[in-house]
Design an enzyme around this catalytic site. Structure first.
Site, PDB file in Angstrom:
ATOM      1  N   SER A 102       8.163  -9.548  -4.319  1.00  0.00           N
ATOM      2  CA  SER A 102       7.119  -9.633  -5.347  1.00  0.00           C
ATOM      3  C   SER A 102       5.831 -10.100  -4.690  1.00  0.00           C
ATOM      4  O   SER A 102       5.801 -10.392  -3.495  1.00  0.00           O
ATOM      5  CB  SER A 102       7.534 -10.619  -6.435  1.00  0.00           C
ATOM      6  OG  SER A 102       7.386 -11.939  -5.945  1.00  0.00           O
ATOM      7  N   LYS A 103       4.789 -10.193  -5.509  1.00  0.00           N
ATOM      8  CA  LYS A 103       3.477 -10.603  -5.004  1.00  0.00           C
ATOM      9  C   LYS A 103       3.524 -11.921  -4.257  1.00  0.00           C
ATOM     10  O   LYS A 103       2.722 -12.166  -3.366  1.00  0.00           O
ATOM     11  CB  LYS A 103       2.502 -10.735  -6.171  1.00  0.00           C
ATOM     12  CG  LYS A 103       1.877  -9.430  -6.574  1.00  0.00           C
ATOM     13  CD  LYS A 103       0.556  -9.694  -7.295  1.00  0.00           C
ATOM     14  CE  LYS A 103       0.064  -8.435  -7.977  1.00  0.00           C
ATOM     15  NZ  LYS A 103       0.085  -8.527  -9.431  1.00  0.00           N
TER      16      LYS A 103
END
Ligand code: GLU
Length: 506
Positions: free
Chosen positions: A257-258
């Site tokens: 994820s980010k």
């Protein structure tokens, strides 16, 4: 592999950026099609009208093209959209409606008049009683006549598929045989009471009508597949092959994820990662060539070697270091002119270059890039590496602790004064040879040598005691000084004098 020409598709929802997971899915589909002379389709799954946006679709197409993935059918395909269109689900609603009517008429699906509240209540009760909480099947046995007249009277209804008692099995190329018990699927909704068909339904209708032979997608869809298989069976359509690709994890083994860093293709592009590095990296994220430990593959090489049989079912870990390593590899191979075009915006953003390309400045930039590109992982790191060419700050350089230690030795100033006197007498621009000779004279005159000789001079010119060789650095700075740049560059003499002046006030 069947003898049929493979047809595969990438089916993104235009609800956000293209991320590495979906980009890998697109790449594997593309490679598979190219490897076996098949067709690669792009289908836009935009039935979620609230979240779908035209700008995301435009960006998706742009990102795919940037990665080097072209599609044979789909919106804006090379030769018109293609024979199985339209390729946007929002433009296919009439097709889904016809198919729903067919399933209803054949008794394969039925109208469900249960209200949302009723279903919620039943579900909660079943959960509380630790019972399976699939749909009870209450509306299954309403006669076709009654169902039709209630619908005609305006009573809201969803459409559900009748699931038989047998387990649903299918073959997955990556995972082998997969089987789901029928009650895990329990008469799934095909069309909501709003009239909107659901993902599992439209994806199946489209894959069948578009003659998709292999469904290659992320394993987050594995649990959807039995519903889709049941829909193929209800229509009597052949079931395609499936290949579910494993999840991509971050270095800490949680879903990528980010938090782990850049994950969207657009961001990698902005950072100055080359598309060939990214596709090479994504290809290796779950696939490896036959019998080898080889790591670098061009797109044509991948397209010649890719097979789904060599895709691994275990999760892939995204390794930013490996991507950087590949990017350095491809930066080395890239045409200098191309690197210049890609690198220019980072220098323009610093107001060091103007947008327009000018032959003299471009030639100088090629020299600069030859020096600094080997030192970066991605092109957006160039301004930091090359900053001292464009601007120096003697006060900041002296404030640096390591530099201050160098100048704590009185010989440092002696050396600087001696080199300043000599280069003042040299014609501009100073050549590498002339500078070298001047340094030798300073060495003889002062008796200072080694790093006591070189570090003070280097700090005065660049602000740091390590960096490119004088042989490269001096001509670069001197040539840069002669150019009409938005922010003029100081030459070697100005740098040394400026530094000495700062040293006197310090
Ligand atoms: N629109 C779906 C997604 O983006 C497609 C899934 C599929 O390939 O079937 O996840």
């Amino acid at each position: 592999m069947s003898l049929q020409k493979p047809r595969v598709r990438f089916a993104p929802s235009p609800t956000g950026q293209l991320h590495v997971g979906n980009a890998r899915t697109a790449l594997y589909n593309w490679l598979f099609a190219r490897r076996f002379g098949g067709d690669f389709l792009l289908r836009i799954e935009d039935t979620d009208i609230e979240r779908s946006e035209a700008r995301y679709e435009a960006q998706l197409l742009d990102d795919l093209r940037w990665l080097g993935l072209d599609w044979d059918e789909g919106p804006e395909a090379r030769s018109g959209d293609g024979p199985y269109g339209p390729y946007r689900q929002s433009e296919r609603l009439g097709i889904y409606r016809e198919h729903t009517d067919r399933l209803l008429a054949e008794g394969r699906a039925y109208r469900c008049f249960c209200s949302a509240e009723q279903l919620d209540r039943e579900r909660e009760e079943a959960i509380a009683a630790h019972l399976p909480h699939g749909y009870s099947g209450r509306c299954r046995n309403i006669s076709l006549d009654e169902s039709a007249s209630r619908a005609a009277a305006g009573e809201p209804f969803a459409v559900r598929l009748k699931i038989g008692p047998d387990p649903i099995a299918f073959h997955d190329i990556v995972r082998g045989a997969v089987e789901f018990a029928a009650d895990t699927v329990s008469d799934p909704i095909l069309v909501r009471s709003s009239g909107m068909p659901v993902y599992n339904y439209v994806v199946t209708v489209d894959d069948a009508l578009m003659k998709i032979t292999h469904v290659i997608r992320g394993d987050d869809h594995l649990s959807n597949t039995p519903k889709q298989v049941a829909i193929y069976q209800a229509f009597g359509w052949p079931v395609p092959e499936f290949a579910h690709l494993s999840t991509i994890l971050g270095p800490d083994k949680t879903r990528l994820s980010k938090r782990h860093g850049a994950t969207s293709i657009g961001t990698f592009r902005e950072m100055g990662v080359l598309p060939e590095a990214l596709t090479n990296y994504l290809a290796l994220l779950g696939w490896g060539a036959e019998g080898g430990t080889r790591e670098t593959f061009t797109m044509p090489e991948l397209a010649a070697e890719f097979t789904l049989e060599r895709v691994t079912p275990s999760p892939a870990i995204f390794d930013f270091n490996k991507l950087h390593w590949l990017n350095r590899h491809y930066l080395k191979l890239a045409e200098p002119d191309r690197v210049l075009q890609l690198a220019r915006p980072y220098f323009v953003a610093q107001h060091w270059l103007s947008d327009a390309s000018m032959p003299e400045i471009d030639r100088w930039m090629l020299q600069l890039l030859a020096l600094f590109v080997p030192a970066v992982d991605q092109l957006d790191q160039l301004p930091e590496k090359a900053r001292f060419i464009f601007s120096v700050d003697p006060a900041a350089a002296l404030a640096n602790e390591e530099n201050a230690t160098v100048f704590a030795n009185p010989s440092a100033r002696t050396v600087l004064e001696a080199i300043a006197a000599r280069i003042a007498a040299l014609p501009s621009p100073i050549t590498a040879e002339a500078f070298k000779a001047a340094m030798n004279e300073v060495k003889t005159a002062t008796g200072v040598k080694g790093k006591d000789l070189f570090h003070p001079v280097r700090i005065a010119i660049t602000g740091a005691h390590s960096g490119p060789e004088f042989d490269k650095l001096v001509p670069l700075v001197e040539a840069g000084h002669a150019l009409a740049l938005p922010t003029p560059i100081l030459n070697v003499r100005q740098r040394v004098e400026g530094f000495l002046a700062e040293l006197s006030t310090a």
